[in-house]
Scaffold this motif. Structure first.
Motif, short mmCIF file in Angstrom:
data_model
loop_
_atom_site.label_atom_id
_atom_site.label_comp_id
_atom_site.label_asym_id
_atom_site.label_seq_id
_atom_site.Cartn_x
_atom_site.Cartn_y
_atom_site.Cartn_z
N MET A 181 6.49 -5.06 8.48
CA MET A 181 6.97 -3.97 7.65
C MET A 181 6.33 -4.01 6.26
N ARG A 182 6.22 -5.24 5.74
CA ARG A 182 5.63 -5.40 4.42
C ARG A 182 4.16 -4.98 4.43
N LEU A 183 3.45 -5.25 5.47
CA LEU A 183 2.05 -4.90 5.60
C LEU A 183 1.88 -3.38 5.62
N ILE A 184 2.77 -2.67 6.25
CA ILE A 184 2.71 -1.20 6.31
C ILE A 184 2.91 -0.61 4.90
N ILE A 185 3.85 -1.13 4.14
CA ILE A 185 4.10 -0.65 2.78
C ILE A 185 2.89 -0.90 1.90
N VAL A 186 2.27 -2.05 2.01
CA VAL A 186 1.08 -2.36 1.22
C VAL A 186 -0.07 -1.42 1.60
N CYS A 187 -0.25 -1.18 2.88
CA CYS A 187 -1.32 -0.28 3.34
C CYS A 187 -1.07 1.15 2.86
N LEU A 188 0.16 1.61 2.97
CA LEU A 188 0.48 2.98 2.51
C LEU A 188 0.31 3.12 0.99
N THR A 189 0.68 2.09 0.24
CA THR A 189 0.49 2.11 -1.22
C THR A 189 -1.00 2.15 -1.55
N ALA A 190 -1.79 1.35 -0.84
CA ALA A 190 -3.24 1.34 -1.08
C ALA A 190 -3.83 2.70 -0.75
N LEU A 191 -3.41 3.33 0.34
CA LEU A 191 -3.90 4.67 0.69
C LEU A 191 -3.49 5.70 -0.35
N LEU A 192 -2.28 5.58 -0.83
CA LEU A 192 -1.82 6.51 -1.87
C LEU A 192 -2.68 6.38 -3.13
N LEU A 193 -3.00 5.16 -3.51
CA LEU A 193 -3.85 4.94 -4.68
C LEU A 193 -5.27 5.47 -4.44
N LEU A 194 -5.78 5.28 -3.25
CA LEU A 194 -7.12 5.79 -2.93
C LEU A 194 -7.16 7.32 -2.94
N ILE A 195 -6.08 7.94 -2.54
CA ILE A 195 -6.02 9.41 -2.55
C ILE A 195 -5.90 9.91 -3.99
N GLN A 196 -5.20 9.19 -4.85
CA GLN A 196 -4.99 9.61 -6.23
C GLN A 196 -6.24 9.46 -7.10
N TYR A 197 -7.12 8.50 -6.76
CA TYR A 197 -8.30 8.25 -7.58
C TYR A 197 -9.14 9.51 -7.80
N PRO A 198 -9.55 10.25 -6.75
CA PRO A 198 -10.37 11.44 -7.00
C PRO A 198 -9.62 12.52 -7.77
N LEU A 199 -8.32 12.58 -7.59
CA LEU A 199 -7.53 13.59 -8.28
C LEU A 199 -7.55 13.37 -9.79
N TRP A 200 -7.53 12.13 -10.23
CA TRP A 200 -7.48 11.83 -11.65
C TRP A 200 -8.86 11.55 -12.25
N LEU A 201 -9.66 10.75 -11.57
CA LEU A 201 -10.90 10.26 -12.16
C LEU A 201 -12.17 10.77 -11.48
N GLY A 202 -12.04 11.52 -10.43
CA GLY A 202 -13.21 11.99 -9.69
C GLY A 202 -13.96 13.10 -10.41
N LYS A 203 -15.04 13.59 -9.77
CA LYS A 203 -15.89 14.60 -10.37
C LYS A 203 -15.12 15.89 -10.70
N GLY A 204 -14.24 16.30 -9.84
CA GLY A 204 -13.43 17.49 -10.08
C GLY A 204 -12.00 17.15 -10.46
N GLY A 205 -11.79 15.95 -10.98
CA GLY A 205 -10.45 15.49 -11.32
C GLY A 205 -9.89 16.15 -12.57
N TRP A 206 -8.64 15.91 -12.81
CA TRP A 206 -7.94 16.54 -13.92
C TRP A 206 -8.55 16.17 -15.27
N LEU A 207 -8.96 14.94 -15.44
CA LEU A 207 -9.54 14.52 -16.72
C LEU A 207 -10.88 15.24 -16.96
N SER A 208 -11.66 15.36 -15.92
CA SER A 208 -12.94 16.08 -16.04
C SER A 208 -12.71 17.55 -16.34
#
Length: 112
Positions: A1-28
């Motif tokens: 169960m703990r491994l699933i939560i860690v994997c889902l958190t990592a996926l959530l962070l990977l999905i958020q990266y382009p949204l905030w810091l990517g080429k078409g991200g909010w900061l850009s």
């Protein structure tokens, strides 16, 4: 169960990266919006300057009033029957608002 939560958190962070810091991200996008606003402000200033210059060119082409004004203030010319009074500041330099003053009975003669 703990491994699933860690994997889902990592996926959530990977999905958020382009949204905030990517080429078409909010900061850009925010940085580009600021550049657009600065360009619009500069364009507005340049439009105002161009309108002023266009008006001045029109005045110079259409009438003698603008030419007479330039002759008076830039070249120091005066009409007949006018008295030129120059006001000096404390240093002996001409005051910036010094303009020719007309006599009481000024004739409407051309600039000489």
């Amino acid at each position: 169960m703990r491994l699933i939560i860690v994997c889902l958190t990592a996926l959530l962070l990977l999905i958020q990266y382009p949204l905030w810091l990517g080429k078409g991200g909010w900061l850009s996008v925010r940085r580009l919006d600021e550049q657009v606003m600065q360009a619009r402000k500069k364009n507005d200033e340049l439009r105002a300057r161009n309108a002023k210059l266009e008006s001045e060119v029109h005045d110079l082409q259409e009438g003698t009033g603008a030419i007479e004004e330039r002759a008076r203030y830039e070249l120091g010319m005066i009409r007949q029957n006018e008295i030129f009074i120059q006001v000096l500041d404390a240093n002996g330099a001409p005051a910036p608002a010094a303009r020719p003053s007309t006599a009481a009975a000024q004739a409407a003669a051309p600039v000489h």
